[in-house]
Write a protein that holds these residues in place. Structure first.
Motif, PDB file in Angstrom:
ATOM      1  N   GLN A  21       0.844  -1.201   0.000  1.00 52.20           N
ATOM      2  CA  GLN A  21       0.000   0.000   0.000  1.00 52.20           C
ATOM      3  C   GLN A  21       0.870   1.238   0.000  1.00 52.20           C
ATOM      4  O   GLN A  21       1.975   1.229   0.549  1.00 52.20           O
ATOM      5  CB  GLN A  21      -0.885   0.029   1.251  1.00 52.20           C
TER       6      GLN A  21
ATOM      7  N   PHE B 203     -15.015  10.444  11.632  1.00 54.71           N
ATOM      8  CA  PHE B 203     -14.472   9.177  12.148  1.00 54.71           C
ATOM      9  C   PHE B 203     -12.980   9.025  11.904  1.00 54.71           C
ATOM     10  O   PHE B 203     -12.325   8.203  12.507  1.00 54.71           O
ATOM     11  CB  PHE B 203     -15.209   7.986  11.498  1.00 54.71           C
TER      12      PHE B 203
ATOM     13  N   HIS C 160      -1.417  -0.681  -4.085  1.00 54.26           N
ATOM     14  CA  HIS C 160      -2.730  -0.157  -3.691  1.00 54.26           C
ATOM     15  C   HIS C 160      -2.492   1.272  -3.183  1.00 54.26           C
ATOM     16  O   HIS C 160      -1.904   1.469  -2.116  1.00 54.26           O
ATOM     17  CB  HIS C 160      -3.298  -1.088  -2.610  1.00 54.26           C
TER      18      HIS C 160
ATOM     19  N   LYS D 166      -3.762  -0.544  -8.437  1.00 57.26           N
ATOM     20  CA  LYS D 166      -5.137  -0.492  -7.893  1.00 57.26           C
ATOM     21  C   LYS D 166      -5.168   0.780  -7.060  1.00 57.26           C
ATOM     22  O   LYS D 166      -4.508   0.861  -6.021  1.00 57.26           O
ATOM     23  CB  LYS D 166      -5.363  -1.733  -7.034  1.00 57.26           C
TER      24      LYS D 166
ATOM     25  N   GLY E 253     -12.033  -0.253  -2.600  1.00 58.06           N
ATOM     26  CA  GLY E 253     -13.453  -0.030  -2.286  1.00 58.06           C
ATOM     27  C   GLY E 253     -13.740   1.006  -1.222  1.00 58.06           C
ATOM     28  O   GLY E 253     -14.876   1.117  -0.765  1.00 58.06           O
TER      29      GLY E 253
ATOM     30  N   THR F 174     -16.772  -1.386   0.052  1.00 57.06           N
ATOM     31  CA  THR F 174     -16.591  -1.528   1.501  1.00 57.06           C
ATOM     32  C   THR F 174     -17.834  -1.049   2.248  1.00 57.06           C
ATOM     33  O   THR F 174     -18.718  -0.408   1.660  1.00 57.06           O
ATOM     34  CB  THR F 174     -15.407  -0.670   2.006  1.00 57.06           C
TER      35      THR F 174
ATOM     36  N   ILE G  28     -15.702  -5.646   1.376  1.00 52.48           N
ATOM     37  CA  ILE G  28     -14.871  -5.622   2.582  1.00 52.48           C
ATOM     38  C   ILE G  28     -15.612  -4.869   3.694  1.00 52.48           C
ATOM     39  O   ILE G  28     -15.681  -3.635   3.665  1.00 52.48           O
ATOM     40  CB  ILE G  28     -13.527  -4.908   2.303  1.00 52.48           C
TER      41      ILE G  28
ATOM     42  N   PRO H  29     -14.561  -2.881  10.188  1.00 52.32           N
ATOM     43  CA  PRO H  29     -15.013  -2.511  11.536  1.00 52.32           C
ATOM     44  C   PRO H  29     -14.352  -1.202  11.977  1.00 52.32           C
ATOM     45  O   PRO H  29     -13.142  -1.034  11.847  1.00 52.32           O
ATOM     46  CB  PRO H  29     -14.532  -3.683  12.401  1.00 52.32           C
TER      47      PRO H  29
ATOM     48  N   ASP I 205      -6.817 -10.102   1.901  1.00 56.24           N
ATOM     49  CA  ASP I 205      -5.963  -9.036   1.362  1.00 56.24           C
ATOM     50  C   ASP I 205      -4.556  -9.580   1.246  1.00 56.24           C
ATOM     51  O   ASP I 205      -4.399 -10.715   0.761  1.00 56.24           O
ATOM     52  CB  ASP I 205      -6.041  -7.747   2.180  1.00 56.24           C
TER      53      ASP I 205
ATOM     54  N   ILE J  77      -3.772   4.188   7.522  1.00 65.95           N
ATOM     55  CA  ILE J  77      -5.142   4.564   7.911  1.00 65.95           C
ATOM     56  C   ILE J  77      -5.576   3.789   9.161  1.00 65.95           C
ATOM     57  O   ILE J  77      -6.061   4.372  10.131  1.00 65.95           O
ATOM     58  CB  ILE J  77      -6.123   4.335   6.731  1.00 65.95           C
TER      59      ILE J  77
HETATM   60  O1  V47 Z   1     -12.881   4.403   3.413  1.00 71.15           O
HETATM   61  C1  V47 Z   1     -11.085   4.983   7.965  1.00 71.15           C
HETATM   62  C2  V47 Z   1     -11.873   3.081   6.537  1.00 71.15           C
HETATM   63  C3  V47 Z   1     -11.236   2.920   4.406  1.00 71.15           C
HETATM   64  C4  V47 Z   1     -11.183   4.052   9.893  1.00 71.15           C
HETATM   65  O2  V47 Z   1     -10.451  -2.360  -1.694  1.00 71.15           O
HETATM   66  C5  V47 Z   1     -11.519   3.118   8.946  1.00 71.15           C
HETATM   67  O3  V47 Z   1      -9.104  -4.016  -1.324  1.00 71.15           O
HETATM   68  C6  V47 Z   1     -11.842   1.555  10.547  1.00 71.15           C
HETATM   69  O4  V47 Z   1     -11.136   0.966   1.909  1.00 71.15           O
HETATM   70  N1  V47 Z   1     -11.531   2.421  11.520  1.00 71.15           N
HETATM   71  C7  V47 Z   1     -10.017   2.849   3.530  1.00 71.15           C
HETATM   72  N2  V47 Z   1     -11.851   1.878   9.253  1.00 71.15           N
HETATM   73  C8  V47 Z   1      -9.453   1.433   3.486  1.00 71.15           C
HETATM   74  C9  V47 Z   1     -10.122   0.615   2.432  1.00 71.15           C
HETATM   75  C10 V47 Z   1      -9.510  -0.660   1.998  1.00 71.15           C
HETATM   76  C11 V47 Z   1      -8.573  -1.291   2.785  1.00 71.15           C
HETATM   77  C12 V47 Z   1      -8.020  -2.486   2.343  1.00 71.15           C
HETATM   78  C13 V47 Z   1      -8.357  -3.042   1.138  1.00 71.15           C
HETATM   79  C14 V47 Z   1      -9.289  -2.380   0.350  1.00 71.15           C
HETATM   80  C15 V47 Z   1      -9.631  -2.952  -0.976  1.00 71.15           C
HETATM   81  C16 V47 Z   1      -9.886  -1.193   0.782  1.00 71.15           C
HETATM   82  O5  V47 Z   1     -10.807   2.728   5.724  1.00 71.15           O
HETATM   83  C17 V47 Z   1     -12.007   4.191   4.471  1.00 71.15           C
HETATM   84  C18 V47 Z   1     -12.764   3.992   5.745  1.00 71.15           C
HETATM   85  O6  V47 Z   1     -13.957   3.282   5.509  1.00 71.15           O
HETATM   86  N3  V47 Z   1     -11.460   3.733   7.772  1.00 71.15           N
HETATM   87  N4  V47 Z   1     -10.893   5.196   9.276  1.00 71.15           N
HETATM   88  C19 V47 Z   1     -11.194   3.655  11.244  1.00 71.15           C
HETATM   89  N5  V47 Z   1     -10.942   4.529  12.223  1.00 71.15           N
END
Ligand code: V47
Length: 371
Positions: free
Chosen positions: A65, A78, A114, A145, A180, A221, A254, A257, A321, A329
């Motif tokens: 990533q 959030f 990613h 991606k 996503g 997601t 995905i 939480p 993954d 993040i």
């Molecule tokens: O959109 C942000 C989330 C997302 C927090 O597509 C949080 O393969 C939990 O979308 N606690 C980004 N979640 C990450 C993501 C992702 C990750 C891995 C694989 C893929 C994929 C997509 O993370 C954000 C948001 O929904 N996020 N803050 C938090 N405090």
């Protein structure tokens, strides 16, 4: 082997019949599954579907990533990752930093990069085209991606053009797939509270459809476990399922939480702490059961935690993954899982859970395993 009587006794007889016949579940069915006190019964149904679709295979990808900036104009309530420009800890990588990260494989020959970040106030579309072109020049075999539908909407606003044109330009530069993120929760009441400035649900879904139309596959997601209700979750799944019926390009769903550390969004006690684990497993299971047209469900080990991601493989998840290497993040929000996994620890995580590891590419095609 599932026992029909057990489901009848739990009031899930009709759902059992539909699942075994491969019929679509309704949102009312989703509500019954959420309310069923016997979580193992719900999990077994989801595991039945997962096994019908994927046998005992569990997928993983060699990926890395890159979170190119944490400066973001959206300021979602959030988000623990976001910074304002000039704020302590704010950063933007240079294109060369991003390419260097892609070139430095740290011993893992990854096949996917990613790339996601905040919606930066003035990085133009050309900057992103340039980044993708440079990566593809140096490593043509790596799949890029990148960028959530929310970033695409933002690039379009800055460039004064439509989102379909943004996608077409990024595709021409080498974009093949999109993550996503940014979907959060579509229900307007919650979306306005937790991410008011972000692209709306309609925009997010429209952009996903546009990407699919261009042959860019995407993931989707749902951020859950904050202030949303069960109905909001079911509404979210329903909107994704309907979009998939139309455009068909979602590879994977995905459920993410919500992690509470460093977040301005404070939750009541019954929504935080270790006891929310069962809700996470149930949400994986209900997602597998409702999203009959999305092939894969990912237990994202960074946000789920390693032990729970393993358990989720028995509740409907078939993907974990990948190696990730570096991730910000979840780390900012208190993820306890660490930043990256080696190939052998990922594979061990899968075999130790009783599944067969299958290395895949970004599009979920199995590839020969790198050991
Ligand atoms: O959109 C942000 C989330 C997302 C927090 O597509 C949080 O393969 C939990 O979308 N606690 C980004 N979640 C990450 C993501 C992702 C990750 C891995 C694989 C893929 C994929 C997509 O993370 C954000 C948001 O929904 N996020 N803050 C938090 N405090």
């Amino acid at each position: 082997m599932l026992n029909a009587d057990r489901y009848a006794m739990l009031g899930l007889g009709e759902i059992f019949d539909k699942v075994t016949a491969g019929e679509r579940l309704s949102l009312e069915d989703g509500e019954l599954l959420y309310n069923c006190p016997d979580i193992t019964a719900v999990g077994a149904l989801a595991h039945h579907v997962r096994t019908r679709m994927h046998g005992d295979r569990t997928y993983y990808v060699l990926n890395r990533q890159v979170n190119y900036t944490n400066i973001c104009v959206n300021g979602c309530l959030f988000c623990a990752f976001q910074r304002e420009r000039g704020q302590q800890g704010a950063y933007v990588m240079q294109p060369s930093d991003i390419v260097d990260r892609v070139l430095d494989d740290k011993g893992t020959p990854f096949t996917e990069v990613h790339i996601v970040g905040g919606c930066h106030p003035d990085l133009p579309l050309e900057w992103f085209e340039d980044v993708i072109r440079r990566i593809k020049q140096q490593r043509p075999e790596i799949v890029v991606k990148a960028f959530t539908a929310v970033e695409i909407a933002h690039f379009a606003t800055l460039a004064g053009i439509g989102t379909a044109e943004v996608l077409a330009r990024l595709k021409a530069a080498g974009l093949e797939s999109m993550p996503g993120g940014g979907a959060e929760i579509f229900a307007p009441r919650v979306r306005e509270r937790i991410c008011a400035r972000k692209a709306t649900a309609q925009e997010w879904l429209r952009i996903a459809g546009e990407a699919h139309g261009l042959g860019i596959t995407t993931n989707c997601t749902m951020l859950f476990g904050h202030i949303e209700s069960v109905d909001d979750r079911l509404d979210h799944l329903d909107r994704l399922r309907r979009q998939q019926d139309v455009s068909g390009g979602f590879n994977c769903f995905i459920p993410l939480p919500f992690l509470t550390e460093n977040s301005l969004l404070k939750l009541p006690e019954d929504r935080r702490g270790e006891h929310v684990g069962l809700d996470r497993l149930r949400t994986i299971a209900v997602s597998r059961l409702l999203l009959d047209n999305i092939p894969h469900i990912k237990a994202y080990w960074v946000m789920m935690g390693i032990k729970m991601a393993q358990t989720a493989l028995y509740f409907g998840a078939d993907d974990l993954d990948g190696t990730i290497v570096e991730e910000r993040i979840g780390q900012e929000a208190g993820a306890s899982s660490g930043q990256g996994l080696t190939i052998s620890s990922l594979r061990h995580m899968i075999t130790a859970s009783g599944f067969t590891p299958v290395q895949r590419d970004t599009h979920f095609n199995p590839v020969e395993a790198t050991l």
